[in-house]
Design an enzyme around this catalytic site. Structure first.
Site, PDB file in Angstrom:
ATOM      1  N   ARG A  38     -12.320  64.448  13.779  1.00  0.00           N
ATOM      2  CA  ARG A  38     -14.127  63.777  13.966  1.00  0.00           C
ATOM      3  C   ARG A  38     -13.784  62.281  12.612  1.00  0.00           C
ATOM      4  NH1 ARG A  38     -19.962  64.802  14.711  1.00  0.00           N
ATOM      5  NH2 ARG A  38     -20.135  64.676  12.516  1.00  0.00           N
ATOM      6  N   LYS A  51     -18.423  57.965  12.547  1.00  0.00           N
ATOM      7  CA  LYS A  51     -19.482  58.786  11.943  1.00  0.00           C
ATOM      8  C   LYS A  51     -19.268  57.962   9.735  1.00  0.00           C
ATOM      9  CE  LYS A  51     -21.953  62.591   9.812  1.00  0.00           C
ATOM     10  NZ  LYS A  51     -22.668  62.047  10.362  1.00  0.00           N
ATOM     11  N   GLU A 101     -29.316  58.051  20.288  1.00  0.00           N
ATOM     12  CA  GLU A 101     -30.044  58.474  19.485  1.00  0.00           C
ATOM     13  C   GLU A 101     -30.679  58.428  18.868  1.00  0.00           C
ATOM     14  OE1 GLU A 101     -26.278  59.952  17.644  1.00  0.00           O
ATOM     15  OE2 GLU A 101     -25.725  57.605  16.836  1.00  0.00           O
TER      16      GLU A 101
HETATM   17  N1  PLP Z   1     -25.423  61.537  15.484  1.00  0.00           N
HETATM   18  C1  PLP Z   1     -25.785  60.532  14.291  1.00  0.00           C
HETATM   19  C2  PLP Z   1     -25.850  59.014  14.266  1.00  0.00           C
HETATM   20  C3  PLP Z   1     -25.168  62.038  12.813  1.00  0.00           C
HETATM   21  O1  PLP Z   1     -25.139  60.794  12.082  1.00  0.00           O
HETATM   22  C4  PLP Z   1     -25.436  63.122  13.622  1.00  0.00           C
HETATM   23  C5  PLP Z   1     -24.855  64.045  11.927  1.00  0.00           C
HETATM   24  O2  PLP Z   1     -24.189  64.330  11.935  1.00  0.00           O
HETATM   25  C6  PLP Z   1     -25.176  63.986  14.123  1.00  0.00           C
HETATM   26  C7  PLP Z   1     -25.876  62.981  15.565  1.00  0.00           C
HETATM   27  C8  PLP Z   1     -25.250  65.526  14.161  1.00  0.00           C
HETATM   28  O3  PLP Z   1     -24.032  65.499  14.417  1.00  0.00           O
HETATM   29  P1  PLP Z   1     -23.475  66.472  14.356  1.00  0.00           P
HETATM   30  O4  PLP Z   1     -23.699  67.243  15.574  1.00  0.00           O
HETATM   31  O5  PLP Z   1     -22.041  67.006  14.631  1.00  0.00           O
HETATM   32  O6  PLP Z   1     -24.335  67.072  13.085  1.00  0.00           O
HETATM   33  C1  COI Z   2     -25.812  65.482   9.556  1.00  0.00           C
HETATM   34  O1  COI Z   2     -25.905  66.039   9.720  1.00  0.00           O
HETATM   35  O2  COI Z   2     -24.843  66.593   8.748  1.00  0.00           O
HETATM   36  C2  COI Z   2     -25.767  63.690   9.251  1.00  0.00           C
HETATM   37  O3  COI Z   2     -24.523  63.651   8.168  1.00  0.00           O
HETATM   38  C3  COI Z   2     -26.665  63.039   9.376  1.00  0.00           C
HETATM   39  C4  COI Z   2     -27.370  62.460   8.290  1.00  0.00           C
HETATM   40  C5  COI Z   2     -28.086  63.071   7.448  1.00  0.00           C
HETATM   41  C6  COI Z   2     -27.108  60.948   8.092  1.00  0.00           C
END
Ligand code: PLP
Ligand code: COI
Length: 367
Positions: free
Chosen positions: A104, A205, A240
């Site tokens: 990612r 991200k 989200e």
């Molecule tokens: N959506 C956003 C905007 C995020 O910052 C995160 C955190 O990482 C997620 C969703 C969830 O992603 P993940 O499950 O890969 O941590």
């Molecule tokens: C995560 O879940 O790892 C994130 O980056 C979300 C957040 C703390 C910005």
């Protein structure tokens, strides 16, 4: 960037002795939340104009020398990752789906024209950062070691254009609950602000996706909500939460919000696979109408979702007990943690801690 006389380019931009680690003895594992703790070591690497990263170096954690003309400071050329290492029931330390984080980061780097760290280099930097700070891993049941790899364009530019040097830094720190653990939160559906443009970079991200959420989130938090749920540009579909993906359960089926402008969450993918393959739930992964979540319009006779939760590395699985939309509150289920939410949480937590087998091959042990 100037060439370092000794050591790596990365070492040349770290200011020695500029930060003090948080003493281990001052950490109260029982009350750990999601705030800054400084661990003793960090790992980094710099790529120059050729886009090739040097071998990652582990150094004492310190502030970074970055020029005011750096692209990241002027034009926000940066993105980050988030993953966790957890201590298991067998005393072993496990990483969860690191390769997915690496990939990612690579896809986001391409979009933001940052140098792309090779997957093996990313994984090496993550492992090195975890190992160097292993004393800061919380005990089982008290939290996780949060891993924050970040990528920033540190080369100088006046015109808006990509930097000719990219910095990769991995720092880690112990964390507890981001929201309230496995107890219900109240969420406000945001109707005045949107998080991401339809064909923008919401799926990356990107650091720049987060600051625009601070203002509406501050207002929501002042009103007693844990966070906001953002909608798409038409205000019809759920996108989200500021830092986590969204899902709901209705009549035994799991509905997971999809959109081209939200983050492709690794927890979201894990939840869908566990729900489908381990728990036998029907999973509907598609654009999700707000009306379906709240039981409005065509869904009025069905009523609101039976369960709802947001999910992410930091947020884990955070059940939502109520939602506010345009001055009205909607109760989700009976306000407690629903059975599907609890089963999904248990399945993923079990895999991450070695309490349950890992049929998906998601975990790797840090030796
Ligand atoms: N959506 C956003 C905007 C995020 O910052 C995160 C955190 O990482 C997620 C969703 C969830 O992603 P993940 O499950 O890969 O941590
Ligand atoms: C995560 O879940 O790892 C994130 O980056 C979300 C957040 C703390 C910005």
């Amino acid at each position: 960037m100037n060439e370092a006389r000794d050591g790596s380019l990365f070492e040349s931009i770290v200011i020695p002795g500029s930060m003090e680690p948080t003493p281990l003895s001052s950490i109260d594992w029982a009350t750990l939340g999601f705030s800054v703790t400084v661990t003793p070591y960090m790992v980094g690497s710099v790529a120059g104009a050729d886009g090739a990263f040097e071998a990652p170096a582990t150094v004492r954690t310190g502030a970074l020398r970055i020029p005011p003309q750096a692209c990241v400071l002027n034009y926000g050329q940066a993105l980050f990752e988030g993953q966790k290492a957890r201590l298991g029931v067998d005393g072993k330390l496990r990483l969860f789906r690191s390769g997915d984080n690496a990939r990612r980061m690579a896809s986001g780097a391409e979009r933001l024209m940052l140098a792309v760290p090779p997957e093996e280099l990313y994984l090496e930097a993550v492992r090195a950062a975890v190992k160097a700070n292993v004393d800061y891993v919380p005990p089982l049941g008290k939290g996780s070691l949060y891993i924050r790899p970040l990528l920033a364009g540190v080369g100088m530019t006046l015109a808006p254009a990509p930097a000719d040097a990219t910095l990769l830094v991995v720092y880690v720190q112990p964390v507890g609950a981001y929201f309230k653990g496995l107890s219900c939160i109240a969420v406000k559906v945001e109707d005045a602000y949107q998080r991401a443009a339809a064909r923008g970079t919401g799926w990356v991200k990107a650091a720049g996706n987060y600051a625009p959420c601070f203002y509406p989130a501050k207002k929501a938090k002042a009103e007693g909500f844990a966070d906001l749920l953002f909608l798409d540009h038409q205000g019809r579909h759920v996108e989200e939460v500021g830092a986590a993906n969204f899902a709901m359960v209705k009549d035994g089926a799991l509905y997971v919000a999809d959109s081209p402008s939200i983050l492709r969450g690794i927890t979201r993918d894990s939840v869908m696979r566990v729900a489908r393959e381990s728990l036998g739930l029907e999973v509907v992964f598609a654009p999700l109408e707000l009306d379906r979540v709240l039981g409005l319009g065509a869904y009025e006779s069905a009523g609101p979702a039976d369960e709802a939760f947001c999910m992410g590395t930091a947020a884990v699985i955070s059940p939502i007990g109520s939602m506010r939309w345009k001055e009205r509150d909607y109760a989700i289920g009976d306000g407690g943690v629903g059975s599907a939410t609890a089963a999904i949480f248990d399945a993923i937590d079990g895999i991450q801690t070695g309490r349950l087998p890992d049929p998906f091959g998601w975990t790797t042990i840090v030796e």
